[in-house]
Scaffold this motif. Structure first.
Motif, PDB file in Angstrom:
ATOM      1  N   PHE A 270      69.151 -68.171  35.522  1.00  0.00           N
ATOM      2  CA  PHE A 270      67.687 -68.306  35.553  1.00  0.00           C
ATOM      3  C   PHE A 270      67.198 -67.371  36.646  1.00  0.00           C
ATOM      4  N   ARG A 271      66.634 -66.256  36.252  1.00  0.00           N
ATOM      5  CA  ARG A 271      66.163 -65.251  37.201  1.00  0.00           C
ATOM      6  C   ARG A 271      64.645 -65.309  37.279  1.00  0.00           C
ATOM      7  N   SER A 272      64.134 -65.396  38.486  1.00  0.00           N
ATOM      8  CA  SER A 272      62.693 -65.527  38.680  1.00  0.00           C
ATOM      9  C   SER A 272      62.238 -64.529  39.741  1.00  0.00           C
ATOM     10  N   PRO A 273      62.125 -63.235  39.389  1.00  0.00           N
ATOM     11  CA  PRO A 273      61.706 -62.236  40.375  1.00  0.00           C
ATOM     12  C   PRO A 273      60.259 -62.433  40.794  1.00  0.00           C
ATOM     13  N   HIS A 274      59.948 -62.064  42.030  1.00  0.00           N
ATOM     14  CA  HIS A 274      58.583 -62.169  42.535  1.00  0.00           C
ATOM     15  C   HIS A 274      57.712 -61.106  41.876  1.00  0.00           C
ATOM     16  N   HIS A 275      56.405 -61.372  41.814  1.00  0.00           N
ATOM     17  CA  HIS A 275      55.537 -60.443  41.097  1.00  0.00           C
ATOM     18  C   HIS A 275      55.369 -59.106  41.822  1.00  0.00           C
ATOM     19  N   THR A 276      55.852 -59.011  43.061  1.00  0.00           N
ATOM     20  CA  THR A 276      55.827 -57.719  43.754  1.00  0.00           C
ATOM     21  C   THR A 276      57.057 -56.870  43.445  1.00  0.00           C
ATOM     22  N   SER A 277      57.954 -57.367  42.605  1.00  0.00           N
ATOM     23  CA  SER A 277      59.174 -56.621  42.278  1.00  0.00           C
ATOM     24  C   SER A 277      58.827 -55.301  41.586  1.00  0.00           C
ATOM     25  N   SER A 278      59.584 -54.276  41.910  1.00  0.00           N
ATOM     26  CA  SER A 278      59.347 -52.958  41.335  1.00  0.00           C
ATOM     27  C   SER A 278      59.946 -52.861  39.941  1.00  0.00           C
ATOM     28  N   ALA A 279      59.531 -51.817  39.222  1.00  0.00           N
ATOM     29  CA  ALA A 279      60.092 -51.582  37.886  1.00  0.00           C
ATOM     30  C   ALA A 279      61.587 -51.326  37.970  1.00  0.00           C
TER      31      ALA A 279
END
Length: 507
Positions: A270-279
């Motif tokens: 279950f991966r939940s990257p933050h919305h500031t994560s880059s492409a």
């Protein structure tokens, strides 16, 4: 004198064999490394020479040349220290070069001679088995990971002394036990669907999404349980098979995310990257790309909370993996392909303040609402199979003492639906309804006459694209499977159409 030993380089998810060759000859004393090594690999000459000296082994004052073949493949990382040390010792006469034949070595060496853990051990050992190697020598810290390949002899060493002792006399070497065997148990979680109050429609949508491996978007005001629903989706997914666990472990090994306490991945990611994560962090980045979030979520869930807050470039990166279940990255050094078979679970508010279309609470202007919703492109939205409304819950639902269905009960139903799909697609290169192609949709999504007319009317009245129409048919196929129906009836199509809420209600 000449000696060679095998090692391996990792390029993306591909493991490339590398022959580490050493030659010790007369000439001015020097240590030269050739074969397209990176700076990290070149530094092995200083680490190896110092470590050998600190362990009572002095190299003769001669010319030492180490070649890493093939020369056109760039070698990265510190995992070549151990094979370089072994090859140099064999060429110097401290070891019998024949003992290195058919062996694959990997590991980093400290200045004191300690052999440190490295990433990417499991895929290297699997490659060694495919090449028919006699044994693999790995750092002791990676021993449990390497032993997942059950039909391959693996030796774990703590330091250079143990390496020399084994290569000098393999029969008398006694492998120390790690004491960790069998410890890789399935990760336990306290989250359960019974904790969710109300939201029956959203719970139903989540079950459909998992049953057919469909992407899903939860949309609703703040505090209604969107994130709570998403975080419980892995609890209703079937357990991983051993082959799937091994596949995931290879990915996490390459990414360097395995620990001695978790040598085998047993739980779905279950991966939940933050919305500031880059492409680049989502797709995979680096000079030689490594696994990104879309690959680390393989066989599991990629959760994007507050989806419109992600950068437009980052979101558009998802379009290819959502369609192809893999991601292909091209760099100057080559093309790299990573698996990306995940369920996309996204959550968002319908406007910046979160309360649209309730105009009694919403403080946003029509322009602000439109700008917010259009942060998600139509091509991306068409790749999301279900859009579920998550409305506010009332007090009676929150205060209800009777719990809802547990994750275990829902998972049993999901497994039955998965079995139906496995049997249906046993001769196809797919496993789930969500993976159906256009030709396969015509073959397996058989509609009754009334359902066909309903689908035709919906296509014309809702102005659907071909992709959106096919997504509706896939969801209808899953709903029919949940009821054990061979054909898709009008009620199945009708329910699938209700999960196009974004198109109908908000845009």
């Amino acid at each position: 004198m000449f000696a060679s030993v095998m090692s391996a380089a990792i390029s993306g998810m591909e493991v490339c064999p590398v022959n580490v060759e050493a030659d010790v000859s007369d000439g001015l004393p020097c240590f030269t490394m050739v074969g397209f090594p990176s700076t990290q690999v070149k530094e092995a000459q200083d680490r190896v020479r110092t470590a050998l000296r600190n362990n009572g082994i002095s190299l003769p004052p001669k010319r030492v040349t180490v070649n890493l073949a093939p020369a056109d493949l760039r070698k990265e990382g510190a995992g070549f220290d151990l094979p370089v040390a072994a090859a140099v010792l064999g060429a110097s006469g401290f070891l019998e070069p024949k003992q290195l034949n058919g062996a694959m070595l990997m590991g980093e060496i400290s200045l004191s001679g300690e052999v440190r853990s490295v990433s990417g051990v499991l895929p290297r050992v699997i490659r060694a088995r495919e090449l028919g190697c006699r044994y693999c020598m790995v750092p002791f810290g990676n021993l449990e990971e390497a032993r997942l390949v059950r039909d391959m002899k693996v030796i774990g060493v703590r330091n250079i002394t143990e390496m020399v002792n084994f290569l000098a006399d393999p029969d008398s070497f006694k492998q120390e036990q790690t004491g960790e065997e069998g410890r890789a148990l399935e990760e336990q979680t306290q989250a359960d669907f019974m904790e969710i109050c109300g939201q029956e429609s959203a719970r139903r949508a989540a079950e459909i999404a998992v049953s057919g491996f469909h992407n899903i978007l939860f949309i609703g005001p703040p505090g209604t349980g969107k994130t709570m629903l998403a975080r419980r989706i892995p609890t209703i997914m079937p357990s991983l098979t051993f082959e799937e666990s091994l596949e995931l472990t290879k990915i996490y090994s390459v990414a360097g995310l395995l620990t001695p306490k978790r040598p085998l991945i047993r739980a779905r990611p279950f991966r939940s990257p933050h919305h500031t994560s880059s492409a680049a962090s989502l797709a995979g980045g680096g000079k030689i790309p490594g696994p990104g979030e879309v690959t680390l979520a393989h066989r599991g869930v990629l959760f994007l909370d507050e989806m419109p807050e992600f950068s437009r470039r980052g979101l558009e990166v998802l379009r290819q993996p959502l369609e192809d279940k893999q991601i292909q990255l091209s760099r100057a050094s080559g093309t790299y392909v990573f698996p990306a078979g995940f369920i996309l679970v996204a959550a968002m508010n319908p406007c910046p303040c979160g309360y649209y279309p309730d105009m009694n609470k919403c403080r946003c202007s029509p322009g602000e609402v439109s700008h917010y919703l259009h942060k998600l492109s139509q091509p991306l939205l068409e790749r999301i199979d279900l859009c579920a409304d998550v409305p506010p819950v009332d007090f009676s639902q929150i205060s209800c003492v009777k719990p809802g269905e547990s994750s275990a009960v829902i998972r049993e139903r999901v497994e039955r639906v998965r079995q139906i799909q496995s049997k249906r697609y046993e001769k196809e290169p797919i496993c789930f309804n969500g993976e159906l192609s256009g030709k396969q949709i015509q073959k397996y999504c058989v509609l009754t006459e009334h359902a066909f007319k309903m689908a035709q009317n919906a296509f014309e009245l809702m102005d659907l694209s071909a992709r959106s129409y096919h997504r509706i048919l896939k969801v209808s196929r899953t709903i029919a499977d949940m009821e054990g129906e061979e054909e898709i009836h009008s009620r199945h199509v009708a329910e699938a159409l209700t999960y196009r809420a974004f198109d109908k209600k908000y845009k």
